[in-house]
Design a protein around this motif. Structure first.
Motif, PDB file in Angstrom:
ATOM      1  N   PHE A   8      35.437   1.734   4.389  1.00 27.75           N
ATOM      2  CA  PHE A   8      34.289   1.814   3.488  1.00 27.75           C
ATOM      3  C   PHE A   8      34.694   1.461   2.059  1.00 27.75           C
ATOM      4  N   ASN A   9      35.839   1.963   1.620  1.00 26.41           N
ATOM      5  CA  ASN A   9      36.316   1.641   0.275  1.00 26.41           C
ATOM      6  C   ASN A   9      36.566   0.146   0.114  1.00 26.41           C
ATOM      7  N   ASN A  10      37.076  -0.496   1.171  1.00 26.92           N
ATOM      8  CA  ASN A  10      37.280  -1.946   1.119  1.00 26.92           C
ATOM      9  C   ASN A  10      35.952  -2.680   0.990  1.00 26.92           C
ATOM     10  N   LEU A  11      34.931  -2.197   1.704  1.00 26.50           N
ATOM     11  CA  LEU A  11      33.602  -2.816   1.621  1.00 26.50           C
ATOM     12  C   LEU A  11      33.007  -2.647   0.229  1.00 26.50           C
ATOM     13  N   ILE A  12      33.212  -1.474  -0.367  1.00 30.35           N
ATOM     14  CA  ILE A  12      32.727  -1.239  -1.737  1.00 30.35           C
ATOM     15  C   ILE A  12      33.349  -2.261  -2.688  1.00 30.35           C
ATOM     16  N   TRP A  13      34.658  -2.416  -2.577  1.00 30.84           N
ATOM     17  CA  TRP A  13      35.357  -3.346  -3.475  1.00 30.84           C
ATOM     18  C   TRP A  13      34.901  -4.781  -3.231  1.00 30.84           C
ATOM     19  N   ASP A  14      34.721  -5.159  -1.966  1.00 36.72           N
ATOM     20  CA  ASP A  14      34.244  -6.503  -1.645  1.00 36.72           C
ATOM     21  C   ASP A  14      32.836  -6.730  -2.198  1.00 36.72           C
ATOM     22  N   SER A  15      32.002  -5.689  -2.153  1.00 34.29           N
ATOM     23  CA  SER A  15      30.652  -5.794  -2.694  1.00 34.29           C
ATOM     24  C   SER A  15      30.698  -6.038  -4.197  1.00 34.29           C
ATOM     25  N   ILE A  16      31.581  -5.348  -4.874  1.00 37.70           N
ATOM     26  CA  ILE A  16      31.753  -5.554  -6.314  1.00 37.70           C
ATOM     27  C   ILE A  16      32.242  -6.970  -6.590  1.00 37.70           C
ATOM     28  N   GLU A  17      33.157  -7.467  -5.766  1.00 32.61           N
ATOM     29  CA  GLU A  17      33.674  -8.827  -5.936  1.00 32.61           C
ATOM     30  C   GLU A  17      32.562  -9.868  -5.762  1.00 32.61           C
ATOM     31  N   ILE A  18      31.655  -9.621  -4.798  1.00 26.96           N
ATOM     32  CA  ILE A  18      30.539 -10.538  -4.590  1.00 26.96           C
ATOM     33  C   ILE A  18      29.677 -10.604  -5.848  1.00 26.96           C
ATOM     34  N   LYS A  19      29.348  -9.433  -6.392  1.00 25.95           N
ATOM     35  CA  LYS A  19      28.515  -9.432  -7.599  1.00 25.95           C
ATOM     36  C   LYS A  19      29.256 -10.064  -8.770  1.00 25.95           C
ATOM     37  N   LYS A  20      30.550  -9.779  -8.898  1.00 26.40           N
ATOM     38  CA  LYS A  20      31.330 -10.356 -10.001  1.00 26.40           C
ATOM     39  C   LYS A  20      31.349 -11.880  -9.915  1.00 26.40           C
ATOM     40  N   GLU A  21      31.537 -12.404  -8.712  1.00 25.52           N
ATOM     41  CA  GLU A  21      31.566 -13.853  -8.527  1.00 25.52           C
ATOM     42  C   GLU A  21      30.258 -14.492  -8.990  1.00 25.52           C
TER      43      GLU A  21
END
Length: 356
Positions: free
Chosen positions: A206-219
């Protein structure tokens, strides 16, 4: 996002975040530090912040009421006056510790007090971590109209510490998942497949998914910081979602919805509309609807509710020349902005939602 640098607005996670936080405080030497909290984060999150931060002098705490109903100029006035009364100057700093209401409002207060003082955001809710933490949007509601007053200004840094999620009730975790589902829909089938049946109890995954979600928005935000085109995709499901949230806030016969609960409805409606206008695959629509209903209970809408929601969409910030404009999808990860949608189709979308 984990590299230390001079760029503002970067998100840092776990222990690295607290190390960089200490360096920023030492380097900037704020004349005074203020911590903005609401009533919940004062009790559940402030002690952890004070433990991790190791301040030489305990900062002043400013407490605002909890909830979207208090995300307004009246609350800002109280915070501005408190800052002034307590001797804040242009070298002071605000640390916003809380969910999206605290970080949105606190960033707006900091960006406008004495024409702008520095601030750091520490999101404590899942919604704030995956949505409000990136992009520098700060602001408040105008009555029940969402985020009508605001500025874009970046914090010195954002601290992502998932320990704060342990303080949240289940419904607030689920509320944040709505934004992660949205990221899946606008970004890629690969991320959608990972998020659509996420196991929240699996902390590492779940923590990995949270970070990936943030990366998507950052991109997305990095490519389009001023929301000229690509960044509009982050509003998928929000044109109706924000109007639904506003309606449930102001209607006397409705209980307010959490942001993610309203957006979840908006995602289903926008995806149905996408099938009608852009030929989004109907079998994928059913999959999306089923996945969202796995997390969120069905809401009830009368014809009068729908009419009021359509009227509220007139205040959406993406509108142009009086026309309500939607972000829609041709397929998962394939978007189209500035789509006009007639009211008849919106009623049909609510009918689909009701009868699924």
């Amino acid at each position: 996002m984990e590299k230390e640098g001079k760029e503002k607005g970067l998100v840092y996670k776990n222990e690295m975040a607290w190390e960089i936080f200490s360096k920023i405080i030492l380097k900037s030497k704020p004349s005074k530090i203020f911590i903005l909290v609401d009533e919940n984060t004062e009790n559940h999150c402030l002690p952890y912040l004070l433990k991790k931060a190791g301040f030489e002098t305990i900062p002043e705490t400013i407490i605002i009421p909890e909830g979207e109903a208090h995300k307004n100029i009246a609350t800002c006035l109280n915070v501005w006056e408190t800052l002034s009364d307590k001797g804040a100057d242009r070298n002071s700093m605000i640390i916003n510790l809380g969910g999206g209401v605290v970080t949105d409002l606190g960033g707006f207060v900091a960006s406008t007090f004495m024409r702008g003082i520095s601030f750091i955001n520490i999101p404590t809710s899942l919604l704030a971590m995956v949505d409000a933490s990136v992009g520098g949007k700060n602001g408040v509601d105008l009555g029940h109209k969402k985020n009508q007053i605001g500025v874009i200004a970046l914090p010195e840094m954002v601290i992502l510490d998932t320990e704060f999620l342990k303080t949240l009730p289940k419904e607030h975790i689920v509320s944040g998942i709505a934004e992660m589902l949205k990221h899946g829909l606008i970004h890629s089938k690969a991320y959608w497949e990972r998020i659509k049946n996420v196991d929240v109890s699996d902390n590492s995954a779940f923590n990995n998914l949270i970070w990936d979600s943030i990366e998507i928005k950052k991109e997305i935000v990095t490519k389009d910081p001023l929301e000229k085109n690509l960044r509009k995709t982050l509003n998928y499901g929000h044109t109706l979602g924000h109007a639904i949230e506003s309606h449930f806030l102001e209607a006397s016969n409705k209980n307010p919805l959490l942001h993610g609960e309203a957006v979840a409805v908006g995602l289903i409606l926008a995806t149905y509309i996408s099938t009608e206008i852009l030929s989004f695959p109907k079998e994928t629509l059913e999959e999306v609807t089923h996945s969202i209903f796995n997390y969120f209970p069905k809401q009830s809408f009368t014809q009068n509710d729908i009419a009021a929601i359509i009227n509220l969409m007139a205040f959406d910030k993406k509108n142009r020349n009086g026309k309500v404009l939607f972000v829609l999808l041709e397929d998962i990860g394939r978007h189209k902005c500035n789509c006009e949608v007639n009211n008849e189709l919106i009623y049909k979308a609510f009918e689909y939602y009701k009868n699924f």
